[in-house]
Design a protein around this motif. Structure first.
Motif, PDB file in Angstrom:
ATOM      1  N   VAL A   1      32.476  31.418  32.169  1.00  0.00           N
ATOM      2  CA  VAL A   1      32.788  31.128  33.565  1.00  0.00           C
ATOM      3  C   VAL A   1      33.349  32.384  34.191  1.00  0.00           C
ATOM      4  CG1 VAL A   1      34.197  29.720  35.083  1.00  0.00           C
ATOM      5  CG2 VAL A   1      33.249  28.732  33.008  1.00  0.00           C
ATOM      6  N   LEU A   2      32.806  32.777  35.339  1.00  0.00           N
ATOM      7  CA  LEU A   2      33.287  33.968  36.018  1.00  0.00           C
ATOM      8  C   LEU A   2      34.390  33.641  37.002  1.00  0.00           C
ATOM      9  CD1 LEU A   2      29.957  35.817  36.734  1.00  0.00           C
ATOM     10  CD2 LEU A   2      31.507  36.116  34.834  1.00  0.00           C
ATOM     11  N   HIS A   3      34.266  32.505  37.625  1.00  0.00           N
ATOM     12  CA  HIS A   3      35.258  32.110  38.631  1.00  0.00           C
ATOM     13  C   HIS A   3      36.171  31.083  37.990  1.00  0.00           C
ATOM     14  CE1 HIS A   3      36.968  31.203  42.506  1.00  0.00           C
ATOM     15  NE2 HIS A   3      36.710  29.930  42.317  1.00  0.00           N
TER      16      HIS A   3
ATOM     17  N   SER B   1      36.333  36.262  41.380  1.00  0.00           N
ATOM     18  CA  SER B   1      35.823  35.425  42.471  1.00  0.00           C
ATOM     19  C   SER B   1      34.871  36.244  43.328  1.00  0.00           C
ATOM     20  CB  SER B   1      36.985  34.901  43.318  1.00  0.00           C
ATOM     21  OG  SER B   1      37.869  34.158  42.519  1.00  0.00           O
ATOM     22  N   TYR B   2      33.644  35.763  43.431  1.00  0.00           N
ATOM     23  CA  TYR B   2      32.627  36.504  44.176  1.00  0.00           C
ATOM     24  C   TYR B   2      31.900  35.611  45.185  1.00  0.00           C
ATOM     25  CZ  TYR B   2      29.621  34.416  40.602  1.00  0.00           C
ATOM     26  OH  TYR B   2      28.988  33.539  39.765  1.00  0.00           O
ATOM     27  N   GLU B   3      32.528  34.535  45.548  1.00  0.00           N
ATOM     28  CA  GLU B   3      31.913  33.577  46.466  1.00  0.00           C
ATOM     29  C   GLU B   3      31.532  34.206  47.805  1.00  0.00           C
ATOM     30  OE1 GLU B   3      31.554  29.146  46.616  1.00  0.00           O
ATOM     31  OE2 GLU B   3      33.580  29.754  46.118  1.00  0.00           O
TER      32      GLU B   3
ATOM     33  N   THR C   1      31.752  24.722  45.004  1.00  0.00           N
ATOM     34  CA  THR C   1      31.215  23.367  45.131  1.00  0.00           C
ATOM     35  C   THR C   1      30.419  22.989  43.885  1.00  0.00           C
ATOM     36  OG1 THR C   1      31.118  23.535  47.534  1.00  0.00           O
ATOM     37  CG2 THR C   1      29.715  21.875  46.517  1.00  0.00           C
ATOM     38  N   LEU C   2      29.548  23.878  43.429  1.00  0.00           N
ATOM     39  CA  LEU C   2      28.751  23.589  42.230  1.00  0.00           C
ATOM     40  C   LEU C   2      29.628  23.463  40.988  1.00  0.00           C
ATOM     41  CD1 LEU C   2      25.682  25.928  42.846  1.00  0.00           C
ATOM     42  CD2 LEU C   2      25.680  23.423  42.859  1.00  0.00           C
TER      43      LEU C   2
END
Length: 196
Positions: free
Chosen positions: A2-4, A142-144, A156-157
C-alpha cells in the motif's frame, strides 16, 4: 504494498501539529500554502493541525505572490528540510523527475511522510517508490493530487470499495484533456488550436 497509508498520517496528526516542509513555491506550492494558512481553523476543526515550517525554493530572494507567515522559513537547500528532525511531512510540489525524485526518496528514507501532485514522478518511479516504502512502513506516500485531476479516487477505492474487486477504472480523467475535448466538441476548435 500500500502506498497511501492514511492511518500513519492520522497517527502523526493525533500526537502533535504536523510540521511540513514544502518543496516548490510556484503556482501550486503557493496555492497550497495559502489554502493551509487561510483555512487553518477549518483544518483544526477536523483535527488537522498543519504548520508549514520551511519552504524550499530555487531563489530565496525572489518576491513571492503569496504572503508568507513569520513562522515559516524560506530555504534554498532541500537538505534543510530533509535533515530537519522536526519536519514530519514533505510536500513535493516542484514537478519533474530529477530533483523531485531525490526529494521524495530522501524524505521517505528519512521517515517523513510525502504528499505529491507530481504525475511524471509517480509514473516514472512508482515501483521504486513502492519498494522504498516497504523498507519504511511507518511512512505514508500520498499522491492523490497527481491522479484523476485531484478527484479523491484513490482514497475512495482504498476505503469504500474494500469488499469489491475493482479491476480497472477507465475514462478521461484529466482536467486539461477534458478542457481540450470540450473545446473541440462544443466549439468546433481544432486540436492544434486548443493545444496551443
Amino acid at each position: 504494498a500500500v502506498l497511501h497509508r492514511p492511518n500513519t498520517m492520522a497517527a502523526a496528526l493525533a500526537k502533535k501539529p504536523l510540521s511540513i516542509g514544502l518543496v516548490g513555491a510556484g503556482v501550486v506550492g503557493g496555492g497550497v500554502y495559502e489554502i493551509l494558512a487561510k483555512r487553518r481553523d477549518d483544518f483544526l476543526a477536523v483535527g488537522a493541525d498543519c504548520i508549514i515550517k520551511k519552504i524550499c525554493v530555487r531563489d530565496v530572494n525572489k518576491v513571492r505572490d503569496f504572503e508568507i507567515d513569520a513562522g515559516t522559513t524560506i530555504v534554498g537547500d532541500v537538505k534543510e528540510i530533509l535533515d530537519d528532525p522536526e519536519i514530519d511531512c514533505v510536500l513535493e510540489l516542484m514537478g519533474g523527475t530529477g530533483l523531485a525524485k531525490d526529494v521524495v526518496f530522501g524524505a521517505i528514507s528519512a521517515g517523513k511522510h510525502v504528499v505529491t501532485a507530481n504525475k511524471a514522478l509517480v509514473a516514472a518511479y512508482l515501483p521504486e517508490i513502492q519498494s522504498l516504502l516497504n523498507e519504511h512502513p511507518e511512512v505514508s506516500f500520498s499522491y492523490e493530487a497527481a491522479v484523476c485531476g485531484g478527484i479523491p479516487i484513490i482514497n475512495t477505492l482504498q476505503q469504500d470499495y474494500l469488499g469489491d474487486h475493482v479491476e480497472s477504472v477507465m475514462g478521461i480523467m484529466n482536467g486539461t484533456t477534458n478542457f481540450m475535448l470540450s473545446k473541440m466538441e462544443f466549439e468546433g476548435a481544432a486540436y492544434g488550436d486548443v493545444l496551443a
